[in-house]
Write a protein that holds these residues in place. Structure first.
Motif, PDB file in Angstrom:
ATOM      1  N   TYR A   1       0.865  -1.180   0.000  1.00 26.47           N
ATOM      2  CA  TYR A   1       0.000   0.000   0.000  1.00 26.47           C
ATOM      3  C   TYR A   1       0.896   1.223   0.000  1.00 26.47           C
ATOM      4  O   TYR A   1       1.946   1.213   0.649  1.00 26.47           O
ATOM      5  CB  TYR A   1      -0.902  -0.029   1.234  1.00 26.47           C
ATOM      6  CG  TYR A   1      -2.133   0.826   1.123  1.00 26.47           C
ATOM      7  CD1 TYR A   1      -3.141   0.513   0.228  1.00 26.47           C
ATOM      8  CD2 TYR A   1      -2.296   1.944   1.923  1.00 26.47           C
ATOM      9  CE1 TYR A   1      -4.282   1.286   0.129  1.00 26.47           C
ATOM     10  CE2 TYR A   1      -3.438   2.730   1.834  1.00 26.47           C
ATOM     11  CZ  TYR A   1      -4.424   2.393   0.934  1.00 26.47           C
ATOM     12  OH  TYR A   1      -5.548   3.163   0.830  1.00 26.47           O
ATOM     13  N   PRO A   2       0.534   2.308  -0.691  1.00 26.57           N
ATOM     14  CA  PRO A   2       1.454   3.441  -0.884  1.00 26.57           C
ATOM     15  C   PRO A   2       2.046   4.044   0.389  1.00 26.57           C
ATOM     16  O   PRO A   2       3.219   4.355   0.420  1.00 26.57           O
ATOM     17  CB  PRO A   2       0.602   4.484  -1.603  1.00 26.57           C
ATOM     18  CG  PRO A   2      -0.544   3.750  -2.178  1.00 26.57           C
ATOM     19  CD  PRO A   2      -0.743   2.515  -1.363  1.00 26.57           C
ATOM     20  N   LYS A   3       1.258   4.196   1.436  1.00 25.63           N
ATOM     21  CA  LYS A   3       1.821   4.801   2.649  1.00 25.63           C
ATOM     22  C   LYS A   3       1.104   4.307   3.884  1.00 25.63           C
ATOM     23  O   LYS A   3      -0.030   3.834   3.828  1.00 25.63           O
ATOM     24  CB  LYS A   3       1.769   6.320   2.575  1.00 25.63           C
ATOM     25  CG  LYS A   3       0.417   6.900   2.263  1.00 25.63           C
ATOM     26  CD  LYS A   3       0.517   8.394   2.047  1.00 25.63           C
ATOM     27  CE  LYS A   3      -0.669   8.858   1.216  1.00 25.63           C
ATOM     28  NZ  LYS A   3      -0.606  10.222   0.845  1.00 25.63           N
TER      29      LYS A   3
ATOM     30  N   LEU B   1     -10.812  -0.071  11.603  1.00 22.64           N
ATOM     31  CA  LEU B   1     -11.545  -1.039  10.782  1.00 22.64           C
ATOM     32  C   LEU B   1     -11.861  -0.473   9.399  1.00 22.64           C
ATOM     33  O   LEU B   1     -11.762  -1.183   8.398  1.00 22.64           O
ATOM     34  CB  LEU B   1     -12.816  -1.474  11.501  1.00 22.64           C
ATOM     35  CG  LEU B   1     -12.605  -2.231  12.816  1.00 22.64           C
ATOM     36  CD1 LEU B   1     -13.941  -2.534  13.470  1.00 22.64           C
ATOM     37  CD2 LEU B   1     -11.782  -3.485  12.627  1.00 22.64           C
ATOM     38  N   ASN B   2     -12.234   0.796   9.335  1.00 24.05           N
ATOM     39  CA  ASN B   2     -12.495   1.424   8.032  1.00 24.05           C
ATOM     40  C   ASN B   2     -11.228   1.504   7.188  1.00 24.05           C
ATOM     41  O   ASN B   2     -11.272   1.309   5.971  1.00 24.05           O
ATOM     42  CB  ASN B   2     -13.106   2.815   8.207  1.00 24.05           C
ATOM     43  CG  ASN B   2     -14.581   2.760   8.508  1.00 24.05           C
ATOM     44  OD1 ASN B   2     -15.301   1.926   7.973  1.00 24.05           O
ATOM     45  ND2 ASN B   2     -15.040   3.633   9.372  1.00 24.05           N
TER      46      ASN B   2
ATOM     47  N   MET C   1      -8.264  -0.400   2.580  1.00 23.25           N
ATOM     48  CA  MET C   1      -7.016  -0.955   2.067  1.00 23.25           C
ATOM     49  C   MET C   1      -7.290  -2.253   1.306  1.00 23.25           C
ATOM     50  O   MET C   1      -6.756  -2.465   0.216  1.00 23.25           O
ATOM     51  CB  MET C   1      -6.037  -1.206   3.224  1.00 23.25           C
ATOM     52  CG  MET C   1      -4.660  -1.631   2.792  1.00 23.25           C
ATOM     53  SD  MET C   1      -3.535  -1.855   4.190  1.00 23.25           S
ATOM     54  CE  MET C   1      -3.291  -0.163   4.706  1.00 23.25           C
ATOM     55  N   LEU C   2      -8.139  -3.110   1.851  1.00 21.35           N
ATOM     56  CA  LEU C   2      -8.494  -4.358   1.169  1.00 21.35           C
ATOM     57  C   LEU C   2      -9.146  -4.062  -0.178  1.00 21.35           C
ATOM     58  O   LEU C   2      -8.846  -4.718  -1.180  1.00 21.35           O
ATOM     59  CB  LEU C   2      -9.434  -5.192   2.036  1.00 21.35           C
ATOM     60  CG  LEU C   2      -8.831  -5.783   3.315  1.00 21.35           C
ATOM     61  CD1 LEU C   2      -9.922  -6.374   4.193  1.00 21.35           C
ATOM     62  CD2 LEU C   2      -7.766  -6.808   3.000  1.00 21.35           C
ATOM     63  N   ASN C   3     -10.035  -3.062  -0.202  1.00 16.52           N
ATOM     64  CA  ASN C   3     -10.685  -2.682  -1.462  1.00 16.52           C
ATOM     65  C   ASN C   3      -9.671  -2.137  -2.467  1.00 16.52           C
ATOM     66  O   ASN C   3      -9.700  -2.490  -3.640  1.00 16.52           O
ATOM     67  CB  ASN C   3     -11.776  -1.646  -1.212  1.00 16.52           C
ATOM     68  CG  ASN C   3     -12.982  -2.224  -0.524  1.00 16.52           C
ATOM     69  OD1 ASN C   3     -13.243  -3.418  -0.601  1.00 16.52           O
ATOM     70  ND2 ASN C   3     -13.726  -1.384   0.165  1.00 16.52           N
ATOM     71  N   ALA C   4      -8.782  -1.256  -2.002  1.00 21.11           N
ATOM     72  CA  ALA C   4      -7.807  -0.628  -2.896  1.00 21.11           C
ATOM     73  C   ALA C   4      -6.835  -1.652  -3.483  1.00 21.11           C
ATOM     74  O   ALA C   4      -6.430  -1.540  -4.643  1.00 21.11           O
ATOM     75  CB  ALA C   4      -7.034   0.465  -2.157  1.00 21.11           C
TER      76      ALA C   4
END
Length: 146
Positions: free
Chosen positions: A37-39, A50-51, A56-59
């Motif tokens: 993940y980028p950062k 949790l959000n 992150m899972l979606n991205a």
């Protein structure tokens, strides 16, 4: 195939790290990171954590959801576009660190494993509620077990 696109996802992309720097009144504050993940992302509270994991899972296109998220009103679209603040440098060592692997997102929840890095203990979880209980049990102890 029947119209479903298949994509190979390396297992390592599923591993997310949570570093908790404080846990006052059962409110975790810390940093969430994933090497793909980028950062890193700072979080202040369980809901935000949790959000961030869900976003992150979606991205990353991991563990595709099998149900659409429900909301009370149309705030969902604006909420999904909001970006959390990047992680700020922290002084000191985290009070606890966890490695989370979400393998599936079924029945409007997550299934996977969590490893308490500091104690090298691992457990499986079958829901987000079970994950929360495991994190709380680790963060609520005064000292890690030997």
């Amino acid at each position: 195939m029947d119209g479903i696109s298949q994509r190979f996802v390396r297992y390592e992309t599923r591993i997310t790290f949570i570093h908790v720097y404080s846990y006052e009144n059962r409110n975790p504050k810390g940093v969430l990171s994933n090497p793909f993940y980028p950062k890193d992302q700072a979080f202040d509270g369980l809901i935000q954590l949790l959000n961030l994991i869900e976003n992150m899972l979606n991205a990353l296109g991991l563990s595709q959801q099998n149900v659409e998220q429900r909301v009370f009103h149309q705030m969902k679209k604006t909420f999904a576009k909001s970006q959390p603040a990047p992680a700020q440098p922290t002084n000191g060592k985290p009070i606890a660190s966890f490695q989370i692997s979400v393998l599936f997102r079924q029945n409007a929840s997550w299934q996977g494993s969590v490893r308490w890095i500091d104690c090298n203990l691992e457990a499986q979880f079958r829901s987000v509620l079970e994950l929360i209980g495991l994190l709380d049990s680790a963060l609520s102890v005064q000292k890690p077990p030997l």
